[in-house]
Motif scaffolding. Structure first.
Motif, PDB file in Angstrom:
ATOM      1  N   GLY A   1       5.627 -14.393  -7.098  1.00  0.00           N
ATOM      2  CA  GLY A   1       5.469 -13.168  -7.867  1.00  0.00           C
ATOM      3  C   GLY A   1       6.187 -12.017  -7.180  1.00  0.00           C
ATOM      4  O   GLY A   1       6.383 -12.026  -5.958  1.00  0.00           O
ATOM      5  N   LEU A   2       6.595 -11.027  -7.973  1.00  0.00           N
ATOM      6  CA  LEU A   2       7.189  -9.805  -7.426  1.00  0.00           C
ATOM      7  C   LEU A   2       6.146  -8.712  -7.592  1.00  0.00           C
ATOM      8  O   LEU A   2       5.932  -8.207  -8.686  1.00  0.00           O
ATOM      9  CB  LEU A   2       8.480  -9.461  -8.187  1.00  0.00           C
ATOM     10  CG  LEU A   2       9.222  -8.213  -7.720  1.00  0.00           C
ATOM     11  CD1 LEU A   2       9.561  -8.288  -6.241  1.00  0.00           C
ATOM     12  CD2 LEU A   2      10.479  -8.016  -8.546  1.00  0.00           C
ATOM     13  N   GLY A   3       5.461  -8.402  -6.486  1.00  0.00           N
ATOM     14  CA  GLY A   3       4.263  -7.584  -6.563  1.00  0.00           C
ATOM     15  C   GLY A   3       4.458  -6.114  -6.259  1.00  0.00           C
ATOM     16  O   GLY A   3       5.288  -5.739  -5.422  1.00  0.00           O
ATOM     17  N   VAL A   4       3.688  -5.296  -6.969  1.00  0.00           N
ATOM     18  CA  VAL A   4       3.530  -3.866  -6.644  1.00  0.00           C
ATOM     19  C   VAL A   4       2.079  -3.476  -6.892  1.00  0.00           C
ATOM     20  O   VAL A   4       1.363  -4.159  -7.639  1.00  0.00           O
ATOM     21  CB  VAL A   4       4.424  -2.931  -7.500  1.00  0.00           C
ATOM     22  CG1 VAL A   4       5.891  -3.144  -7.200  1.00  0.00           C
ATOM     23  CG2 VAL A   4       4.132  -3.083  -8.989  1.00  0.00           C
ATOM     24  N   ASP A   5       1.675  -2.366  -6.299  1.00  0.00           N
ATOM     25  CA  ASP A   5       0.354  -1.790  -6.519  1.00  0.00           C
ATOM     26  C   ASP A   5       0.250  -1.373  -8.000  1.00  0.00           C
ATOM     27  O   ASP A   5       0.990  -0.501  -8.460  1.00  0.00           O
ATOM     28  CB  ASP A   5       0.209  -0.574  -5.588  1.00  0.00           C
ATOM     29  CG  ASP A   5      -1.079   0.194  -5.796  1.00  0.00           C
ATOM     30  OD1 ASP A   5      -1.860  -0.145  -6.709  1.00  0.00           O
ATOM     31  OD2 ASP A   5      -1.300   1.150  -5.015  1.00  0.00           O
ATOM     32  N   ALA A   6      -0.676  -2.005  -8.728  1.00  0.00           N
ATOM     33  CA  ALA A   6      -0.791  -1.776 -10.175  1.00  0.00           C
ATOM     34  C   ALA A   6      -1.367  -0.401 -10.508  1.00  0.00           C
ATOM     35  O   ALA A   6      -1.400  -0.008 -11.670  1.00  0.00           O
ATOM     36  CB  ALA A   6      -1.654  -2.867 -10.814  1.00  0.00           C
ATOM     37  N   THR A   7      -1.808   0.335  -9.477  1.00  0.00           N
ATOM     38  CA  THR A   7      -2.348   1.676  -9.718  1.00  0.00           C
ATOM     39  C   THR A   7      -1.341   2.759  -9.327  1.00  0.00           C
ATOM     40  O   THR A   7      -1.662   3.945  -9.366  1.00  0.00           O
ATOM     41  CB  THR A   7      -3.662   1.892  -8.923  1.00  0.00           C
ATOM     42  OG1 THR A   7      -3.368   1.866  -7.506  1.00  0.00           O
ATOM     43  CG2 THR A   7      -4.682   0.803  -9.228  1.00  0.00           C
ATOM     44  N   ASN A   8      -0.133   2.349  -8.931  1.00  0.00           N
ATOM     45  CA  ASN A   8       0.884   3.291  -8.457  1.00  0.00           C
ATOM     46  C   ASN A   8       2.034   3.369  -9.470  1.00  0.00           C
ATOM     47  O   ASN A   8       2.827   2.434  -9.596  1.00  0.00           O
ATOM     48  CB  ASN A   8       1.389   2.836  -7.081  1.00  0.00           C
ATOM     49  CG  ASN A   8       2.445   3.755  -6.505  1.00  0.00           C
ATOM     50  OD1 ASN A   8       3.250   4.350  -7.217  1.00  0.00           O
ATOM     51  ND2 ASN A   8       2.456   3.857  -5.185  1.00  0.00           N
TER      52      ASN A   8
ATOM     53  N   ARG B   1       0.827  -1.216   0.000  1.00  0.00           N
ATOM     54  CA  ARG B   1       0.000   0.000   0.000  1.00  0.00           C
ATOM     55  C   ARG B   1       0.860   1.264   0.000  1.00  0.00           C
ATOM     56  O   ARG B   1       0.457   2.295  -0.531  1.00  0.00           O
ATOM     57  CB  ARG B   1      -0.942   0.007   1.214  1.00  0.00           C
ATOM     58  CG  ARG B   1      -2.048  -1.032   1.119  1.00  0.00           C
ATOM     59  CD  ARG B   1      -2.954  -0.978   2.330  1.00  0.00           C
ATOM     60  NE  ARG B   1      -3.769   0.223   2.324  1.00  0.00           N
ATOM     61  CZ  ARG B   1      -4.957   0.334   1.712  1.00  0.00           C
ATOM     62  NH1 ARG B   1      -5.457  -0.708   1.083  1.00  0.00           N
ATOM     63  NH2 ARG B   1      -5.623   1.454   1.745  1.00  0.00           N
ATOM     64  N   ASP B   2       2.069   1.136   0.579  1.00  0.00           N
ATOM     65  CA  ASP B   2       3.000   2.275   0.608  1.00  0.00           C
ATOM     66  C   ASP B   2       3.850   2.369  -0.654  1.00  0.00           C
ATOM     67  O   ASP B   2       4.804   3.145  -0.710  1.00  0.00           O
ATOM     68  CB  ASP B   2       3.931   2.164   1.835  1.00  0.00           C
ATOM     69  CG  ASP B   2       3.185   2.379   3.138  1.00  0.00           C
ATOM     70  OD1 ASP B   2       2.062   2.924   3.088  1.00  0.00           O
ATOM     71  OD2 ASP B   2       3.728   2.008   4.202  1.00  0.00           O
ATOM     72  N   GLY B   3       3.552   1.530  -1.658  1.00  0.00           N
ATOM     73  CA  GLY B   3       4.287   1.610  -2.923  1.00  0.00           C
ATOM     74  C   GLY B   3       5.529   0.747  -2.982  1.00  0.00           C
ATOM     75  O   GLY B   3       6.349   0.893  -3.893  1.00  0.00           O
ATOM     76  N   GLY B   4       5.674  -0.191  -2.018  1.00  0.00           N
ATOM     77  CA  GLY B   4       6.855  -1.047  -1.984  1.00  0.00           C
ATOM     78  C   GLY B   4       6.727  -2.291  -2.860  1.00  0.00           C
ATOM     79  O   GLY B   4       5.677  -2.553  -3.444  1.00  0.00           O
ATOM     80  N   LEU B   5       7.836  -3.034  -2.914  1.00  0.00           N
ATOM     81  CA  LEU B   5       7.905  -4.276  -3.692  1.00  0.00           C
ATOM     82  C   LEU B   5       7.865  -5.469  -2.741  1.00  0.00           C
ATOM     83  O   LEU B   5       8.723  -5.583  -1.860  1.00  0.00           O
ATOM     84  CB  LEU B   5       9.239  -4.345  -4.456  1.00  0.00           C
ATOM     85  CG  LEU B   5       9.269  -3.890  -5.914  1.00  0.00           C
ATOM     86  CD1 LEU B   5       8.992  -2.404  -5.976  1.00  0.00           C
ATOM     87  CD2 LEU B   5      10.621  -4.209  -6.525  1.00  0.00           C
ATOM     88  N   VAL B   6       6.913  -6.369  -2.945  1.00  0.00           N
ATOM     89  CA  VAL B   6       6.789  -7.549  -2.092  1.00  0.00           C
ATOM     90  C   VAL B   6       6.781  -8.817  -2.940  1.00  0.00           C
ATOM     91  O   VAL B   6       5.950  -8.953  -3.840  1.00  0.00           O
ATOM     92  CB  VAL B   6       5.497  -7.503  -1.244  1.00  0.00           C
ATOM     93  CG1 VAL B   6       5.302  -8.819  -0.492  1.00  0.00           C
ATOM     94  CG2 VAL B   6       5.536  -6.328  -0.271  1.00  0.00           C
ATOM     95  N   ALA B   7       7.709  -9.711  -2.668  1.00  0.00           N
ATOM     96  CA  ALA B   7       7.656 -11.025  -3.309  1.00  0.00           C
ATOM     97  C   ALA B   7       6.703 -11.892  -2.489  1.00  0.00           C
ATOM     98  O   ALA B   7       6.803 -11.930  -1.262  1.00  0.00           O
ATOM     99  CB  ALA B   7       9.036 -11.651  -3.362  1.00  0.00           C
ATOM    100  N   PHE B   8       5.758 -12.549  -3.182  1.00  0.00           N
ATOM    101  CA  PHE B   8       4.752 -13.344  -2.467  1.00  0.00           C
ATOM    102  C   PHE B   8       4.506 -14.668  -3.181  1.00  0.00           C
ATOM    103  O   PHE B   8       4.723 -14.789  -4.387  1.00  0.00           O
ATOM    104  CB  PHE B   8       3.451 -12.542  -2.311  1.00  0.00           C
ATOM    105  CG  PHE B   8       2.762 -12.218  -3.611  1.00  0.00           C
ATOM    106  CD1 PHE B   8       3.140 -11.111  -4.361  1.00  0.00           C
ATOM    107  CD2 PHE B   8       1.725 -13.023  -4.085  1.00  0.00           C
ATOM    108  CE1 PHE B   8       2.504 -10.809  -5.568  1.00  0.00           C
ATOM    109  CE2 PHE B   8       1.081 -12.733  -5.290  1.00  0.00           C
ATOM    110  CZ  PHE B   8       1.471 -11.622  -6.025  1.00  0.00           C
TER     111      PHE B   8
END
Ligand code: TXA
Ligand code: MG
Length: 324
Positions: free
Chosen positions: A35-42, A21-28
């Motif tokens: 996956g290497l995830g980010v907010d797709a709206t940011n 939510r803070d715009g960071g990168l999270v592998a999940f």
């Protein structure tokens, strides 16, 4: 490195959601690969994702949602085929390519395309994470561009190290190869990538023969160099394996043998898989990574029959070997 190992799962997922939510990168974890995830709206977060991954900007990234019904928030119009595939396979290893709704998901996610690839992953951590973030999460596989996809948290750490803000460890992936991609933006639909759900099962839902066209996208996952370990992968058959191994070993090569229930010639490392085609898919990338960890020069791989559940495994082995 792995986020707060001492915390319980709920706490770790909640923290990972905060980072996203803070715009960071999270592998999940997902059922297919990490996956290497980010907010797709940011926009800034998506830009950082491409940088860390080393991915060319024109290559689209898959967007993950927790509810099939959310498709309508990001997609317009929603193709009937996509709805039916979602009903049948979600949560699960199928991605649908659908027309993107203006606004919302940022342009960079789709490489400027008017379509977007979306799926609902089948992993309790991924679903919990997505529900908490309440935003669509853009996530390619959590490896550097062109490397073997990660199927365990340790693979992500080995590949991306400190470049990600958090790694959510959800154990080894159960499917082990990426989702099947069905392009529903064209009529009739076309499969763009073989994956966790066999082509025949896609056809059963679509109600017709579905063409397989993996070459027109020109994107990662459809490129010959993709999925390759450092070791050279050589495809062979069960029958030819002993002779090929003997020749390579005599040549001074460090050889490993990969296949389903194969007999490993003496002097070669055992990268074999016991069980069925599901096990072969699940362990394929782990074995290719193991080959590199052991410092092998050559992996002799026996592909399964290239239909049904074997097709995606054969596809990845061919790409790893550079023969397509
Ligand atoms: O199983 C999976 O799908 C994994 C997990 C993490 O969900 N994700 C994954 O994402 O493999 P990625 O970004 O590595 O795969 C992206 C592929 C591209 O190579 C491209 O073929 C296809 O998805 N793709 C995505 N969006 C597309 C679009 N708008 N048009 C055409 N192809 C698209
Ligand atoms: Mg990938």
């Amino acid at each position: 490195m792995v986020e707060g190992e001492q915390l319980d799962a709920t706490e770790r997922i909640a923290r990972a959601a905060e980072v996203l939510r803070d715009g960071g990168l999270v592998a999940f974890p997902t059922e297919t690969v990490y996956g290497l995830g980010v907010d797709a709206t940011n926009e800034a977060a998506v830009a950082r994702l491409f940088e860390v991954k080393g991915r060319p900007p024109e290559h689209p990234v898959i967007v993950h949602i927790s509810e099939p019904a959310d498709l309508g928030r990001w997609v317009d119009p929603v193709p009937t085929t996509a709805v039916r595939l979602g009903e049948r396979f979600w949560p699960g290893p199928v991605t649908v390519i659908v027309p993107r709704r203006a606004g919302g998901i940022v342009d960079a996610v789709t490489g400027g395309r008017s379509t977007v690839g979306m799926r609902v992953p089948d992993h309790p951590f991924a679903l919990d994470l997505l529900r908490r973030v309440e935003r669509p999460i853009a996530a390619p596989s959590a490896n550097r561009f062109g490397r073997v996809s990660p199927t365990a948290a340790a693979d992500v750490v080995a590949d991306l190290g400190d470049a990600v803000d958090a790694v959510l460890d959800g154990g080894p992936c159960t499917v082990g190869i990426e989702s099947t991609i069905v392009d529903c933006a064209v009529v009739p639909p076309v499969v763009r990538r073989l994956g966790g759900v066999p082509l025949e099962e896609i056809e059963a839902v679509v109600g017709a023969n579905v063409a397989l066209d993996t070459d027109s996208v020109g994107a990662p996952g459809t490129m010959p160099s993709h999925y390759a370990p450092r070791a050279t992968v050589v495809l062979t058959s069960r029958e030819e394996l002993p002779a090929v191994a003997e020749r390579r070993l005599a040549n001074g090569e460090r050889v490993g043998v990969l296949g389903l229930g194969v007999v490993v010639p003496s002097g070669a490392a055992d990268l074999g898989v016991q069980g069925d085609l599901t096990d072969y898919a699940r362990l394929l990338y782990a074995r290719l990574r193991e080959a590199d960890r052991c410092g092998l020069d050559t992996v002799l791989a026996v592909p399964p029959p290239p239909s049904g559940r074997g097709a995606a495994v054969t596809d990845r082995l061919r790409r790893a070997s550079g023969t397509r």
